[in-house]
Design a protein around this motif. Structure first.
Motif, short mmCIF file in Angstrom:
data_model
loop_
_atom_site.label_atom_id
_atom_site.label_comp_id
_atom_site.label_asym_id
_atom_site.label_seq_id
_atom_site.Cartn_x
_atom_site.Cartn_y
_atom_site.Cartn_z
N THR A 96 0.83 -1.21 0.00
CA THR A 96 0.00 0.00 0.00
C THR A 96 0.86 1.26 0.00
OG1 THR A 96 -1.72 -1.18 1.20
CG2 THR A 96 -1.85 1.21 1.22
N ALA A 97 1.95 1.26 0.75
CA ALA A 97 2.83 2.44 0.79
C ALA A 97 3.48 2.67 -0.57
CB ALA A 97 3.89 2.25 1.87
N ILE A 98 3.92 1.60 -1.22
CA ILE A 98 4.52 1.71 -2.55
C ILE A 98 3.47 2.23 -3.53
CG2 ILE A 98 5.61 0.45 -4.45
CD1 ILE A 98 6.53 -1.62 -2.28
N GLN A 99 2.28 1.68 -3.45
CA GLN A 99 1.18 2.06 -4.32
C GLN A 99 0.84 3.55 -4.17
OE1 GLN A 99 -3.23 0.71 -3.92
NE2 GLN A 99 -2.05 -1.02 -4.71
N ASN A 100 0.79 4.02 -2.93
CA ASN A 100 0.49 5.43 -2.69
C ASN A 100 1.57 6.35 -3.25
OD1 ASN A 100 -1.89 4.77 -1.40
ND2 ASN A 100 -1.00 4.86 0.65
N ARG A 101 2.82 5.97 -3.11
CA ARG A 101 3.92 6.79 -3.65
C ARG A 101 3.88 6.83 -5.17
NH1 ARG A 101 7.26 4.75 -0.19
NH2 ARG A 101 8.47 3.59 -1.68
N ILE A 102 3.61 5.69 -5.80
CA ILE A 102 3.50 5.64 -7.26
C ILE A 102 2.33 6.49 -7.72
CG2 ILE A 102 2.90 4.13 -9.20
CD1 ILE A 102 4.64 1.96 -7.84
N ARG A 103 1.19 6.36 -7.06
CA ARG A 103 0.01 7.15 -7.40
C ARG A 103 0.30 8.65 -7.29
NH1 ARG A 103 -3.77 6.62 -3.02
NH2 ARG A 103 -2.53 8.35 -2.30
N ASP A 104 0.91 9.06 -6.19
CA ASP A 104 1.23 10.48 -5.98
C ASP A 104 2.23 10.98 -7.01
OD1 ASP A 104 -0.47 10.41 -3.81
OD2 ASP A 104 1.14 10.31 -2.32
N PHE A 105 3.22 10.17 -7.33
CA PHE A 105 4.24 10.55 -8.32
C PHE A 105 3.60 10.75 -9.69
CE2 PHE A 105 7.70 9.66 -11.33
CZ PHE A 105 8.67 10.52 -10.85
N LEU A 106 2.72 9.84 -10.09
CA LEU A 106 2.04 9.97 -11.38
C LEU A 106 1.16 11.22 -11.40
CD1 LEU A 106 1.10 6.25 -12.03
CD2 LEU A 106 2.57 7.66 -13.48
N ARG A 107 0.41 11.44 -10.35
CA ARG A 107 -0.46 12.62 -10.28
C ARG A 107 0.36 13.91 -10.36
NH1 ARG A 107 -4.88 10.58 -5.77
NH2 ARG A 107 -6.09 9.34 -7.24
N MET A 108 1.51 13.91 -9.73
CA MET A 108 2.38 15.07 -9.75
C MET A 108 2.85 15.37 -11.18
SD MET A 108 5.78 15.70 -7.46
CE MET A 108 6.76 14.56 -8.39
N HIS A 109 2.89 14.35 -12.02
CA HIS A 109 3.32 14.52 -13.41
C HIS A 109 2.12 14.59 -14.38
CE1 HIS A 109 7.20 13.51 -11.68
NE2 HIS A 109 7.69 14.15 -12.72
N GLY A 110 0.94 14.90 -13.83
CA GLY A 110 -0.21 15.18 -14.68
C GLY A 110 -1.08 14.01 -15.09
#
Length: 130
Positions: free
Chosen positions: A42-56
């Motif tokens: 879940t922590a990895i998933q949240n970081r990936i999700r946030d990183f993608l959102r940060m890039h649009g």
């Protein structure tokens, strides 16, 4: 648009997590427990999700429940008409047969499926370089 490398993002994420954790009191149970050996999915998933959102990217997280498509990816991300399906696993995690079947189905239709264990696995595509 603000962009940062995966390393910068990981450092920022780790710093914010540390700031919200209170130090264990002396002689408390928490002080005696060993640290978790591996990061949770879940922590990895949240970081990936946030990183993608940060890039649009527009990112959807899928929950498995009654009636769900078995093996569906954890995340689906869309940007500029491109859709990617991302299955997140820990360093020791492996895909179920349903997940392998879903990956094969997506790829046989020309889709992009990524098995990600960290931001590094999605970084190029998140920045539009893959």
């Amino acid at each position: 648009m603000l962009t940062m490398s995966a390393e910068e993002f990981a450092m920022l994420s780790a710093r914010s997590r540390r700031s919200t954790i209170r130090p264990a009191r002396k002689n408390s149970r928490a002080a005696k427990q060993p640290p978790a050996p591996h990061e949770k999915e879940t922590a990895i998933q949240n970081r990936i999700r946030d990183f993608l959102r940060m890039h649009g990217w527009y990112v959807m997280r899928h929950q498995q429940s009654l009636g769900s498509l078995k093996g569906m990816s954890d995340l689906t991300a869309i940007k500029d008409g491109k859709t990617i399906y991302i299955e997140v696993k820990t360093s020791r995690g492996h895909q179920s047969q349903y997940q392998k079947d879903f990956q094969q189905e997506i790829e046989s239709h020309g889709g992009i499926y990524i098995l990600a264990r960290g931001i590094e696995d999605i970084e190029k595509i998140a920045r539009g370089k893959a």
